[in-house]
Design a protein around this motif. Structure first.
Motif, mmCIF file in Angstrom:
data_model
loop_
_atom_site.group_PDB
_atom_site.id
_atom_site.type_symbol
_atom_site.label_atom_id
_atom_site.label_comp_id
_atom_site.label_asym_id
_atom_site.label_seq_id
_atom_site.Cartn_x
_atom_site.Cartn_y
_atom_site.Cartn_z
ATOM 1 N N LYS A 84 33.024 -18.827 24.203
ATOM 2 C CA LYS A 84 34.222 -18.633 23.390
ATOM 3 C C LYS A 84 34.923 -17.325 23.785
ATOM 4 O O LYS A 84 36.147 -17.248 23.798
ATOM 5 C CB LYS A 84 33.842 -18.607 21.907
ATOM 6 C CG LYS A 84 34.909 -19.226 21.041
ATOM 7 C CD LYS A 84 34.357 -19.599 19.699
ATOM 8 C CE LYS A 84 35.458 -20.022 18.758
ATOM 9 N NZ LYS A 84 34.957 -20.436 17.466
ATOM 10 N N GLU A 89 36.748 -18.038 26.938
ATOM 11 C CA GLU A 89 37.955 -18.836 26.658
ATOM 12 C C GLU A 89 39.062 -17.945 26.089
ATOM 13 O O GLU A 89 40.226 -18.061 26.458
ATOM 14 C CB GLU A 89 37.597 -19.942 25.650
ATOM 15 C CG GLU A 89 38.670 -20.990 25.482
ATOM 16 C CD GLU A 89 38.326 -21.978 24.368
ATOM 17 O OE1 GLU A 89 39.245 -22.399 23.662
ATOM 18 O OE2 GLU A 89 37.143 -22.307 24.189
ATOM 19 N N GLU A 100 40.687 -15.920 28.807
ATOM 20 C CA GLU A 100 41.576 -16.735 29.622
ATOM 21 C C GLU A 100 42.916 -16.943 28.895
ATOM 22 O O GLU A 100 43.988 -16.851 29.498
ATOM 23 C CB GLU A 100 40.887 -18.089 29.896
ATOM 24 C CG GLU A 100 41.599 -19.006 30.857
ATOM 25 C CD GLU A 100 41.731 -18.441 32.259
ATOM 26 O OE1 GLU A 100 41.170 -17.374 32.545
ATOM 27 O OE2 GLU A 100 42.452 -19.074 33.064
ATOM 28 N N LEU A 101 42.815 -17.209 27.618
ATOM 29 C CA LEU A 101 44.021 -17.418 26.806
ATOM 30 C C LEU A 101 44.881 -16.154 26.776
ATOM 31 O O LEU A 101 46.106 -16.214 26.907
ATOM 32 C CB LEU A 101 43.605 -17.818 25.384
ATOM 33 C CG LEU A 101 44.707 -18.220 24.418
ATOM 34 C CD1 LEU A 101 45.424 -19.462 24.907
ATOM 35 C CD2 LEU A 101 44.123 -18.515 23.039
ATOM 36 N N LYS A 113 46.540 -15.736 30.295
ATOM 37 C CA LYS A 113 47.599 -16.706 30.619
ATOM 38 C C LYS A 113 48.827 -16.548 29.733
ATOM 39 O O LYS A 113 49.956 -16.655 30.186
ATOM 40 C CB LYS A 113 47.076 -18.138 30.444
ATOM 41 C CG LYS A 113 46.022 -18.550 31.439
ATOM 42 C CD LYS A 113 46.625 -18.886 32.782
ATOM 43 C CE LYS A 113 45.540 -19.371 33.727
ATOM 44 N NZ LYS A 113 45.927 -19.265 35.121
ATOM 45 N N ASN A 114 48.597 -16.353 28.436
ATOM 46 C CA ASN A 114 49.727 -16.395 27.501
ATOM 47 C C ASN A 114 50.153 -15.022 26.962
ATOM 48 O O ASN A 114 51.058 -14.944 26.155
ATOM 49 C CB ASN A 114 49.394 -17.301 26.308
ATOM 50 C CG ASN A 114 49.446 -18.771 26.677
ATOM 51 O OD1 ASN A 114 49.422 -19.109 27.848
ATOM 52 N ND2 ASN A 114 49.530 -19.633 25.694
ATOM 53 N N HIS A 174 48.811 -13.275 24.807
ATOM 54 C CA HIS A 174 48.763 -13.455 23.355
ATOM 55 C C HIS A 174 47.366 -13.052 22.894
ATOM 56 O O HIS A 174 46.374 -13.453 23.488
ATOM 57 C CB HIS A 174 49.044 -14.926 23.044
ATOM 58 C CG HIS A 174 49.062 -15.211 21.581
ATOM 59 N ND1 HIS A 174 48.009 -15.786 20.927
ATOM 60 C CD2 HIS A 174 50.022 -14.987 20.649
ATOM 61 C CE1 HIS A 174 48.323 -15.900 19.647
ATOM 62 N NE2 HIS A 174 49.531 -15.431 19.451
ATOM 63 N N ASP A 217 52.261 -11.725 20.427
ATOM 64 C CA ASP A 217 52.609 -11.811 21.843
ATOM 65 C C ASP A 217 52.796 -10.387 22.339
ATOM 66 O O ASP A 217 53.515 -9.608 21.702
ATOM 67 C CB ASP A 217 53.936 -12.568 22.026
ATOM 68 C CG ASP A 217 53.810 -14.050 21.709
ATOM 69 O OD1 ASP A 217 52.734 -14.613 21.958
ATOM 70 O OD2 ASP A 217 54.787 -14.642 21.215
ATOM 71 N N LYS A 256 54.574 -7.921 24.432
ATOM 72 C CA LYS A 256 55.863 -7.926 25.130
ATOM 73 C C LYS A 256 56.286 -6.521 25.541
ATOM 74 O O LYS A 256 56.092 -5.566 24.781
ATOM 75 C CB LYS A 256 56.942 -8.501 24.208
ATOM 76 C CG LYS A 256 56.841 -10.013 24.015
ATOM 77 C CD LYS A 256 57.961 -10.494 23.127
ATOM 78 C CE LYS A 256 57.827 -11.979 22.858
ATOM 79 N NZ LYS A 256 58.678 -12.404 21.752
ATOM 80 N N ASN A 278 48.312 -23.168 35.844
ATOM 81 C CA ASN A 278 49.344 -22.218 35.418
ATOM 82 C C ASN A 278 49.601 -22.263 33.921
ATOM 83 O O ASN A 278 49.901 -21.251 33.303
ATOM 84 C CB ASN A 278 50.668 -22.516 36.127
ATOM 85 C CG ASN A 278 50.604 -22.114 37.565
ATOM 86 O OD1 ASN A 278 49.755 -21.338 37.945
ATOM 87 N ND2 ASN A 278 51.479 -22.669 38.375
ATOM 88 N N PRO A 328 47.654 -23.909 31.086
ATOM 89 C CA PRO A 328 46.662 -24.720 30.375
ATOM 90 C C PRO A 328 46.832 -24.712 28.856
ATOM 91 O O PRO A 328 46.379 -25.624 28.183
ATOM 92 C CB PRO A 328 45.330 -24.069 30.764
ATOM 93 C CG PRO A 328 45.679 -22.671 31.131
ATOM 94 C CD PRO A 328 47.075 -22.676 31.620
ATOM 95 N N TYR A 329 47.461 -23.673 28.320
ATOM 96 C CA TYR A 329 47.569 -23.552 26.859
ATOM 97 C C TYR A 329 49.027 -23.510 26.426
ATOM 98 O O TYR A 329 49.860 -22.872 27.068
ATOM 99 C CB TYR A 329 46.906 -22.262 26.369
ATOM 100 C CG TYR A 329 45.488 -22.088 26.827
ATOM 101 C CD1 TYR A 329 44.472 -22.910 26.342
ATOM 102 C CD2 TYR A 329 45.154 -21.097 27.746
ATOM 103 C CE1 TYR A 329 43.164 -22.752 26.768
ATOM 104 C CE2 TYR A 329 43.850 -20.935 28.176
ATOM 105 C CZ TYR A 329 42.866 -21.764 27.680
ATOM 106 O OH TYR A 329 41.571 -21.598 28.104
#
Lengths: 484, 273
Positions: free
Chosen positions: A333, A336, A339-340, A343-344, A346, A405, A407, B194, B196-197
């Motif tokens: 977890k 994960e 990774e989140l 990528k985002n 966030h 987020d 920014k 690129n 995934p979420y």
């Protein structure tokens, strides 16, 4: 004379053997922080000074020898076991600090079924201890989200709490005896007795010291009989937190002790998908456990209380049971989440506080209101809510949860722009209303600006402990005690 | 440009244990106690299209995004979420709840393609398969019914030089294929590294989305009566649990180093290279 980095490493190798002194740069970087600065470290930025070495300790005597050396040479130490800290307590803010890693002191020493005690070294993973106990029909009753990763030493050092605390209590209610080493190398053992009246309870000098007074090497905790077959989940949807706090209070004051008593606001509930069965509603949940008679009576008594409130609508208890069974954070977890975040861009953080029944709703409302009105980057927030998850006869905790987020800032600026600023507003509102600024994560290094305000005149006692046990200030500088 | 992304909401299978997989006389597994989530490939599709729309808007193209699902009222929460993150329209096609559409991608594709034709979309993006029926056919069938080109195993899509085209990246035989394709087209999303979420809406976006209306369309409105939704070609005969075979190999070696070397040589080296 101050020792050089190289000399520190050399001395440490002589004390514990070279194989136990780690100086690999990546390992050192990873040991310079905890989950507090997770954002910047995910992007490979390390702003905290990296330690001189990580020492993999083998036993209590080594802890004693190493601490004595560090104390004599005024070298800062940071105690570490599982590494799941979230408040910066593991950050090596002083140049050439030494991380004292007790994760290899990982023996379960004894499970004593007669006296209902379990004794473990500091590096024993709670999940492993719990598995061993459950094979024999017992439990510690301690189940923090970090259970799959956290170790006994760290759990005691930070005054941790678990998801079943309303029945079993927090770690300080579980610890019976301890072994700890002080900076001058003194090894102390507090014996295991059910209760005594022999002066102040000195366990509490050690429990919660966050490595700022001593190094915990061994812990003895109570154990309980384990009856999972009797667990009963109960849940209701309701309109507001005010009613929820009122019900929680009534349940506690009437003398019921469910293992779980939680109240989520609608916003916090969304991140757990509660909106799928209680959209725009708060969710109140309980778990009754223990032997058959107690579990049943507890569930019935609680249901009777809640059902007096017309606004409460019953929720399928299987939804809550399924959610609850997937609440813990293991390595997968955490991976994960990283990774989140990557990528985002966030991320989410929490601030946990507590207050008596007469001020808890004020803390909740004022903190949320103040963030909404004053926080300059409110537009970047994706979630702002809270829940209560640990209740007592006299009050409860509040877990403020906020996601955002990231920014227009560098990775190393994120923590100041968002978490530190939000955390400050919550802490200020909590202290203003008469609550406590930290419920169970420990002060770490970032709530120290309020340590004196938190304790008021009692800070005299807290300071006295530091002066007495760590006069050279080598124990986790900047943790609990503000850097003057 | 009008773009539609079709998605499916499924139970979070990670939260089901082996004992939960029990089916009733109609061969339905009770998952009502498990949270629902976006099907993972659809989640990638939804996020990829949001990123694409920002690129297209930057070159002053007007983009209209539609999120489309075939579901009951439980889908509404997810549609509101999509409105919050930037979808202009959120459409739910509702059918008779008692019909079993799990293994009927043909009917799903008819529902989707009829809506697409009606709304004049130029691009349709779908995940490659849904966790429930695992049919892996809907995207191809939609393309067939629309008569549009279809690319499978898509991992990314970006703006092309020409406004009538898009650059599509897809996986094929272990390689990545980059094509510039003229619209209209159907893209079937595979594992996207690129995106995934799906992004998370801000508090303000969530608040604004609450004021927006969802579009609910019935199968009848799309010209398909309940009889047309029946799976006449296939009958679900049985479901049974697959017992995963497990095996174990003990690595011999005098030291941990020797054992680790064997582990690397025999099991990891090939995978890591």
């Amino acid at each position: 004379m101050t020792l050089t980095r190289e000399a520190i490493v050399e001395h440490l190798k002589n004390i514990v053997g070279k194989e136990r002194v780690i100086t690999d740069e990546q390992v050192l970087k990873e040991n310079s922080h905890d989950r507090y600065k997770k954002f910047e470290t995910i992007f490979g930025v390390y702003t905290t000074p990296i330690p001189a070495a990580v020492v993999k300790l083998a036993d209590t005597n080594q802890v004693s020898d190493v601490l004595k050396f560090l104390n004599e040479n005024k070298i800062n130490s940071v105690a570490k076991t599982g590494g799941t800290a979230t408040e910066g307590g593991l950050e090596t803010i002083v140049e050439n600090s030494v991380v004292l890693d007790g994760s290899q002191m990982n023996q379960i020493i004894k499970i004593d079924e007669t006296n209902m005690l379990a004794t473990a070294q500091c590096g024993v993973n709670l999940g492993e201890l719990e598995d061993r106990l459950r094979e024999q029909g017992f439990t510690t009753g301690h189940s923090p989200q970090s259970k799959p990763l956290a170790h006994m030493g760290g759990l005691v050092a930070t005054r941790s709490i678990g998801q079943f605390s309303t029945l079993y209590g927090a770690i300080e209610d579980m610890v019976i005896g301890l072994e700890a080493v002080f900076p001058n190398g003194e090894i102390t053992r507090i014996k295991n007795v059910p209760r005594r009246s022999c002066g102040p309870d000195i366990r509490h000098v050690i429990i919660g010291n966050e490595g700022a007074l001593c190094y915990i090497t061994e812990v003895t905790v109570k154990i309980y009989k384990y009856f999972p077959e009797n667990n009963e989940f109960l849940a209701w949807a309701l309109d507001d937190m005010t009613t929820g706090f009122k019900i929680l209070r009534e349940v506690m004051v009437e003398g019921y002790r469910p293992s779980v008593a939680r109240l989520y606001d609608a916003e916090d509930g969304t991140q757990h998908s509660f909106d799928q069965f209680a959209e725009d509603k708060c969710v109140l949940m309980f778990m009754a456990e223990g032997n058959e008679h107690l579990a049943r009576a507890t569930a019935q008594g609680i249901a009777q209380i809640v059902e007096k409130y017309d606004e409460c609508r019953k929720i399928d208890s299987r939804l809550i049971e399924n959610w609850f069974n997937h609440l813990n954070w293991g390595p997968e977890k955490i991976a994960e989440e990283r990774e989140l975040i990557r990528k985002n861009l966030h991320i989410g953080f929490t601030t946990e506080v507590s207050g008596n029944w007469d001020c808890i709703n004020t803390i909740y409302e004022n903190a949320i209101k103040r963030i909404r009105e004053e926080y300059p980057h409110i537009e970047d927030l994706t979630m702002l809510g809270g829940h209560s998850s640990h209740s007592y006869q006299t009050g409860t905790n509040l877990y403020f949860v906020y996601d955002y987020d990231v920014k227009d800032c560098k990775p190393e600026e994120e923590i100041n722009k968002y978490h530190i600023a939000l955390n400050a507003l919550i802490v200020e509102e909590t202290l203003k209303a008469g609550g406590s600024m930290v419920h169970h994560h420990g002060i770490g290094k970032y709530r120290t600006p309020w340590t004196k305000q938190e304790h008021g005149s009692a800070y005299y006692i807290l300071k006295g402990l530091k002066d007495q046990f760590d006069p050279n200030g080598i124990m986790n500088t900047g943790t609990i005690y503000p850097v003057e | 440009m009008k773009i539609a992304v079709c998605f499916k909401i499924i139970a979070d299978y990670d939260r089901l244990s082996g004992k939960d997989w029990e089916w009733d006389e109609c061969r339905f597994v009770d998952m009502s106690f498990v949270r629902r989530v976006f099907n993972c490939f659809d989640e990638s599709a939804l996020e990829t299209v949001l990123k694409l729309s920002r690129q297209l808007e930057n070159v002053s193209d007007t983009v209209e995004l539609t999120a489309l699902t075939v579901d009951d009222e439980q889908g509404d929460l997810f549609l509101k979420h999509l409105m919050a993150v930037g979808y202009d329209h959120a459409v739910r096609i509702c059918c008779n709840n008692r019909l079993d559409l799990r293994f009927n991608p043909l009917v799903i594709s008819h529902l989707i393609s009829r809506y697409i034709k009606q709304e004049g979309q130029k691009l349709v993006v779908l995940g490659m398969q849904g966790g429930e029926g695992d049919n892996g056919q809907t995207g191809f069938l939609v393309a067939e019914q629309l008569g549009w080109p279809c690319i499978r195993e898509v991992i990314d899509v970006v703006r092309a030089e020409s406004p009538d085209c898009l650059k599509v990246f897809s996986r094929i035989d272990g390689a990545i294929l980059k094509q510039t394709i003229k619209l209209p087209m159907v893209l079937i999303m595979g594992h996207s590294l690129n995106s995934p979420y799906l992004r998370v809406p801000t508090l303000r976006q969530k608040l604004n989305a609450k004021k927006k209306q969802l579009t609910i369309v019935s199968n009848i409105e799309l010209g398909l009566d309940n009889d047309a939704l029946l799976n006449k070609d296939k009958t679900l005969m049985d479901l049974y649990g697959q017992k995963p075979g497990k095996s174990c190999v003990f690595l011999e070696g005098k030291t941990a180093q020797e054992q680790a070397q064997r582990l690397y040589d025999q099991y990891l080296k090939e995978r890591l290279s």
